[in-house]
Structure formats: C-alpha cells, structure tokens
Design an enzyme around this catalytic site. Structure first.
Site, PDB file in Angstrom:
ATOM      1  N   HIS A   1      -0.285   7.524  26.891  1.00  0.00           N
ATOM      2  CA  HIS A   1      -0.575   6.151  26.499  1.00  0.00           C
ATOM      3  C   HIS A   1       0.437   5.615  25.488  1.00  0.00           C
ATOM      4  O   HIS A   1       0.742   4.419  25.479  1.00  0.00           O
ATOM      5  CB  HIS A   1      -1.983   6.072  25.916  1.00  0.00           C
ATOM      6  CG  HIS A   1      -2.460   4.677  25.663  1.00  0.00           C
ATOM      7  ND1 HIS A   1      -2.628   3.751  26.675  1.00  0.00           N
ATOM      8  CD2 HIS A   1      -2.786   4.037  24.507  1.00  0.00           C
ATOM      9  CE1 HIS A   1      -3.050   2.604  26.156  1.00  0.00           C
ATOM     10  NE2 HIS A   1      -3.147   2.749  24.848  1.00  0.00           N
TER      11      HIS A   1
ATOM     12  N   SER B   1      -0.843  -2.002  24.684  1.00  0.00           N
ATOM     13  CA  SER B   1      -2.293  -1.824  24.713  1.00  0.00           C
ATOM     14  C   SER B   1      -2.982  -3.090  24.196  1.00  0.00           C
ATOM     15  O   SER B   1      -2.805  -4.162  24.771  1.00  0.00           O
ATOM     16  CB  SER B   1      -2.672  -0.577  23.910  1.00  0.00           C
ATOM     17  OG  SER B   1      -3.974  -0.156  24.191  1.00  0.00           O
TER      18      SER B   1
END
Length: 262
Positions: free
Chosen positions: A233, A97
């Site tokens: 995620h 990320s």
C-alpha cells in the site's frame, strides 16, 4: 520543515518554479512523508524547475493540537486558498490513499481559483462512487485492532508502533481520516473533473485491488492512464524515483512545450 504556509508546506523550494508538485498524504500522514522525494526530483524532471510541496492536514504533524477536519471538501478549500497565495506555476496533484480523495476535491476547485492542474495522480485508492467497492467500517474498530491493522499496512514507523502513548496521541486523527474517507467514497454526488488523471496501483496492495483503477475514467473529461506497480500500500514512499519519472512522462505534451520553451 520548509516554509510554513498554513496547510501547504514547501518541501523543495525553487525560485521560479515551472511546475508545482503537491503531495496529499494518506490517513494519519504528514507533509514530512514526502521529504524522501526531494533527491529524485532532478533526474525525473531534468528540463524544468519543480517545487515540491505537501499538505499538512489539521490534527496532523505540527498541527496536532487542531481538531481533525471531518469533511474532504473543507480540507481541500483550505489547501486551494493556500495555493492561490503562491507564485504561479502549473500544478501536478499527487494524492495517496485518503490523499486521493483530497486531491480530487482540490482539482475540482482549482479552475474556479485560477489554478491550472496539468495532472491529477491518484495512488492506492478507490474512486469515489465506484459500485465495485465493498464498504468498510474500519473507523469503528477498537483502538488496539485498528492500530494493528495500520501497522500491518506499513505506514507506521516500527519505532512508534510499540509505543502506547504515541498510539493514543496519533490514533484519533487517523480514525477521523478513515471515517472521512469512507464517507467520501460512498457519496452519491458524482465527482466531475476536467483534468487528466493518472492512477497508480500496486499489485501487493491489500486495500486496493487492480479493478479499482477502472472507475476513475468516469470522473473526468480528460485523459486517464493506469500504472500497475510492485509493492504494498505504501509503495510510493519505498522507491519514489520510478514513480516520479512516470509522472513526468504523463504531463500533457502541450504543457511540456509551453514550460520547456520548445
């Protein structure tokens, strides 16, 4: 945790590493997030000694008293400076990320510092400058709403999620990371890399769709590859063994021969 070396922390030490795997955490993440990778390393890299390291950004973990850094390049410069003080080893960068942005800038600076990046792995992240990405302004959300969104993604321990005092302590660094990441992704200055790039995207990631993997190939003169996995995620921390095995397979053949003595 491990040896304190400024921004680069040793998670799993080895005396003479053939490969140094450096984890770059997500927004609000800490070096400790990569501790769960230790047990899976020997099976994933059976023929070499891997030293697992992770970055601790200013304002995070035991650096909580420091103000968060608001420029990706400045974070990367500190990390590269720390890496040059370590014993020499091939470098595998893994950014998740927000950490993918940091990893890009670390990779861009490594050749000038005499560091050999054999693979840049980016996970759960858009490539900087990708025109397909819709800009987001989550860093401007009110505290309560931003916190709820972060908790829903799964990156915050449930025991912490309900504690208002901890939320108020941790949220400023998270907000700063998100804002820094947003600015970096929107930057018009193209990133120029020369290392191989491996992209990891999960089918269930609500932030990063599968099409986000396409633009990474435009950033490097090296080879690019894509792995589409399962989960959300934060899938890279749920079951790291398949991920690490995949990374081991992606290391260039000439590098493996040099390291393994073939």
């Amino acid at each position: 945790m491990g040896v304190h070396r400024g921004s680069v922390r040793t998670v799993a030490h080895t005396e003479r590493p053939g490969l140094r795997l450096l984890g770059l955490p997500h927004s609000g993440g800490r070096a400790e997030n990569f501790a769960g990778w230790r047990a899976a390393l020997p099976a994933a890299f059976p023929a070499t000694a891997v030293e697992l390291c992770a970055a601790q950004y200013p304002g995070h973990g035991d650096r909580l008293a420091e103000p968060p850094q608001e420029a990706v390049g400045a974070i990367a410069e500190e990390i590269v400076a720390d890496l040059t003080r370590l014993p020499p080893a091939d470098l595998l960068l893994f950014g998740h990320s927000f950490g993918s942005a940091v990893a890009c800038e670390v990779a861009r600076r490594c050749p000038g510092a005499g560091l050999d990046v054999v693979l840049l792995a980016v996970s759960g992240a858009w490539a900087p400058g990708d025109p397909a990405r819709t800009p987001r302004d989550e860093h401007l959300l009110p505290d309560e709403e931003l916190w709820k969104r972060l908790v829903a993604l799964g990156g915050i321990d449930p025991d912490i999620a309900s504690q208002t005092e901890l939320r108020d302590l941790l949220l400023p660094a998270m907000r700063a990371d998100i804002a820094t990441h947003e600015r970096y992704l929107a930057c018009q200055d193209p990133v120029r890399l020369h290392c191989d790039v491996h992209v990891c995207i999960a089918r269930g990631d609500p932030l990063v769709p599968l099409r986000a993997g396409r633009h990474w190939a435009r950033l490097t003169t090296g080879n690019t590859s894509l792995d589409i996995g399962h989960g959300g995620h934060f899938h890279v921390f749920d079951d790291p063994a398949p991920l690490l095995e995949n990374l081991a397979r992606r290391i260039p053949v000439h590098t493996k021969r040099r390291r393994f003595g073939a």
